[in-house]
Motif scaffolding. Structure first.
Motif, PDB file in Angstrom:
ATOM      1  N   GLU A  54      43.769 119.167 124.110  1.00  0.00           N
ATOM      2  CA  GLU A  54      43.186 118.385 122.943  1.00  0.00           C
ATOM      3  C   GLU A  54      42.098 119.054 122.240  1.00  0.00           C
ATOM      4  OE1 GLU A  54      42.612 114.415 124.385  1.00  0.00           O
ATOM      5  OE2 GLU A  54      44.551 114.222 124.890  1.00  0.00           O
ATOM      6  N   LYS A  55      41.688 118.562 121.114  1.00  0.00           N
ATOM      7  CA  LYS A  55      40.622 119.316 120.265  1.00  0.00           C
ATOM      8  C   LYS A  55      39.298 118.547 120.434  1.00  0.00           C
ATOM      9  CE  LYS A  55      39.778 120.698 115.562  1.00  0.00           C
ATOM     10  NZ  LYS A  55      39.869 120.217 114.098  1.00  0.00           N
ATOM     11  N   LYS A  56      38.258 119.204 120.637  1.00  0.00           N
ATOM     12  CA  LYS A  56      37.041 118.623 120.854  1.00  0.00           C
ATOM     13  C   LYS A  56      36.061 119.590 120.594  1.00  0.00           C
ATOM     14  CE  LYS A  56      34.600 116.015 124.219  1.00  0.00           C
ATOM     15  NZ  LYS A  56      34.707 114.892 125.076  1.00  0.00           N
ATOM     16  N   ASP A  57      35.355 118.911 119.663  1.00  0.00           N
ATOM     17  CA  ASP A  57      34.080 119.746 118.886  1.00  0.00           C
ATOM     18  C   ASP A  57      34.491 121.085 118.377  1.00  0.00           C
ATOM     19  OD1 ASP A  57      32.421 117.760 120.062  1.00  0.00           O
ATOM     20  OD2 ASP A  57      32.067 118.910 121.822  1.00  0.00           O
ATOM     21  N   GLY A  58      35.672 120.930 117.767  1.00  0.00           N
ATOM     22  CA  GLY A  58      36.082 122.366 117.010  1.00  0.00           C
ATOM     23  C   GLY A  58      36.950 123.219 117.915  1.00  0.00           C
ATOM     24  N   PRO A  98      47.170 118.158 118.520  1.00  0.00           N
ATOM     25  CA  PRO A  98      45.878 119.181 118.057  1.00  0.00           C
ATOM     26  C   PRO A  98      46.261 120.353 117.319  1.00  0.00           C
ATOM     27  CG  PRO A  98      46.624 119.593 120.372  1.00  0.00           C
ATOM     28  CD  PRO A  98      47.420 118.163 119.774  1.00  0.00           C
ATOM     29  N   SER A  99      47.252 120.514 116.857  1.00  0.00           N
ATOM     30  CA  SER A  99      47.530 121.635 115.761  1.00  0.00           C
ATOM     31  C   SER A  99      48.139 120.890 114.697  1.00  0.00           C
ATOM     32  CB  SER A  99      48.824 122.451 116.503  1.00  0.00           C
ATOM     33  OG  SER A  99      48.407 123.381 117.367  1.00  0.00           O
ATOM     34  N   ALA A 104      44.250 111.780 112.075  1.00  0.00           N
ATOM     35  CA  ALA A 104      43.832 111.023 113.460  1.00  0.00           C
ATOM     36  C   ALA A 104      44.432 112.180 114.579  1.00  0.00           C
ATOM     37  CB  ALA A 104      44.545 109.918 113.482  1.00  0.00           C
ATOM     38  N   ILE A 105      43.737 112.414 115.754  1.00  0.00           N
ATOM     39  CA  ILE A 105      43.998 113.133 116.911  1.00  0.00           C
ATOM     40  C   ILE A 105      43.415 112.497 117.947  1.00  0.00           C
ATOM     41  CG2 ILE A 105      44.258 115.490 115.469  1.00  0.00           C
ATOM     42  CD1 ILE A 105      41.372 116.093 116.455  1.00  0.00           C
ATOM     43  N   TYR A 106      43.891 113.142 119.051  1.00  0.00           N
ATOM     44  CA  TYR A 106      43.396 112.570 120.419  1.00  0.00           C
ATOM     45  C   TYR A 106      41.988 113.264 120.666  1.00  0.00           C
ATOM     46  CZ  TYR A 106      47.849 110.775 121.460  1.00  0.00           C
ATOM     47  OH  TYR A 106      49.247 110.114 121.489  1.00  0.00           O
ATOM     48  N   ASP A 107      41.066 112.378 121.139  1.00  0.00           N
ATOM     49  CA  ASP A 107      39.762 112.723 121.253  1.00  0.00           C
ATOM     50  C   ASP A 107      39.366 113.717 122.157  1.00  0.00           C
ATOM     51  OD1 ASP A 107      39.859 111.369 123.653  1.00  0.00           O
ATOM     52  OD2 ASP A 107      38.290 110.215 123.239  1.00  0.00           O
ATOM     53  N   GLY A 108      40.224 114.415 123.097  1.00  0.00           N
ATOM     54  CA  GLY A 108      39.701 115.318 123.610  1.00  0.00           C
ATOM     55  C   GLY A 108      39.425 115.009 125.202  1.00  0.00           C
ATOM     56  N   THR A 109      39.681 113.686 125.585  1.00  0.00           N
ATOM     57  CA  THR A 109      39.436 113.319 126.880  1.00  0.00           C
ATOM     58  C   THR A 109      40.695 113.076 127.482  1.00  0.00           C
ATOM     59  OG1 THR A 109      39.178 110.911 126.360  1.00  0.00           O
ATOM     60  CG2 THR A 109      37.203 112.244 125.997  1.00  0.00           C
ATOM     61  N   PHE A 110      41.726 113.349 127.027  1.00  0.00           N
ATOM     62  CA  PHE A 110      43.050 113.181 127.583  1.00  0.00           C
ATOM     63  C   PHE A 110      43.374 111.558 128.276  1.00  0.00           C
ATOM     64  CE2 PHE A 110      42.199 117.522 127.732  1.00  0.00           C
ATOM     65  CZ  PHE A 110      43.283 118.190 127.343  1.00  0.00           C
ATOM     66  N   GLU A 116      39.346 110.039 114.230  1.00  0.00           N
ATOM     67  CA  GLU A 116      39.546 110.735 112.999  1.00  0.00           C
ATOM     68  C   GLU A 116      39.292 112.188 113.189  1.00  0.00           C
ATOM     69  OE1 GLU A 116      37.192 110.200 109.211  1.00  0.00           O
ATOM     70  OE2 GLU A 116      37.611 108.123 109.835  1.00  0.00           O
ATOM     71  N   GLY A 117      40.257 112.805 112.494  1.00  0.00           N
ATOM     72  CA  GLY A 117      40.122 114.324 112.738  1.00  0.00           C
ATOM     73  C   GLY A 117      41.836 115.093 112.457  1.00  0.00           C
ATOM     74  N   ASN A 118      41.524 116.298 112.122  1.00  0.00           N
ATOM     75  CA  ASN A 118      42.699 116.990 111.811  1.00  0.00           C
ATOM     76  C   ASN A 118      42.953 118.022 112.725  1.00  0.00           C
ATOM     77  OD1 ASN A 118      43.100 116.015 109.330  1.00  0.00           O
ATOM     78  ND2 ASN A 118      41.502 117.043 108.438  1.00  0.00           N
ATOM     79  N   GLY A 119      44.105 118.491 113.305  1.00  0.00           N
ATOM     80  CA  GLY A 119      44.736 119.573 114.035  1.00  0.00           C
ATOM     81  C   GLY A 119      44.359 120.855 113.222  1.00  0.00           C
TER      82      GLY A 119
END
Ligand code: SF4
Length: 145
Positions: A54-58, A98-99, A104-110, A116-119
């Motif tokens: 997952e994507k978190k902080d870039g 995450p790609s 909207a993406i998952y927040d990185g906490t599984f 809100e965000g982009n892969g």
């Protein structure tokens, strides 16, 4: 018209879990457009199956904490190359990835939390002027294009 599409959406078993996310509109899309299937994570050097990330902080981090950002960025660049080569104006990408996710993406906490965000790929394509749509927007795309 050439249209990029996440390979998992048309039945390629390239998801981290080793399966696909086949959509019911795949045949219609194939009949209407020249589809260019891509999987940025595979093009970036990841294996299938692979650990979920997952994507978190870039950055892109796997569930066990490995930083795999460089693979995701490499894959996104390869897809951008294909998009330019084929002069694609549109990309239909898998939502929340995450790609491939856009908006909207998952927040990185599984923990299935969506923010809100982009892969990585969706962001790169948009920066380069390509319109990115998710699978829930396909029916509108089919009507308009
Ligand atoms: S990176 Fe994109 S194309 Fe590849 S499996 Fe994930 S969502 Fe599908």
């Amino acid at each position: 018209m050439n249209v990029l599409i996440s390979a998992c959406l048309i039945g390629v078993n390239c998801r981290y879990s080793g399966d696909s996310s086949m959509i019911e509109e795949a045949e219609e899309l194939k009949n209407r457009y020249h589809l260019i299937p891509v999987c940025p994570e595979i093009l970036g050097g990841m294996t299938t199956p692979r650990e979920p990330a997952e994507k978190k902080d870039g950055k892109v981090i796997t569930r066990t904490g490995e930083d795999v950002t460089k693979y995701f960025e490499r894959g996104a660049k390869e897809v951008l190359h294909l998009a330019k080569f084929y002069d694609c104006k549109y990309a239909i990408l898998k939502e929340r990835s995450p790609s491939c996710g856009r908006g909207a993406i998952y927040d990185g906490t599984f923990s299935q939390v969506i923010i809100e965000g982009n892969g990585i790929l969706a962001e790169l394509l948009e920066k380069n002027g390509i319109v990115v749509l998710g699978e829930s927007q396909i029916s509108t795309f089919l009507i308009q294009k």
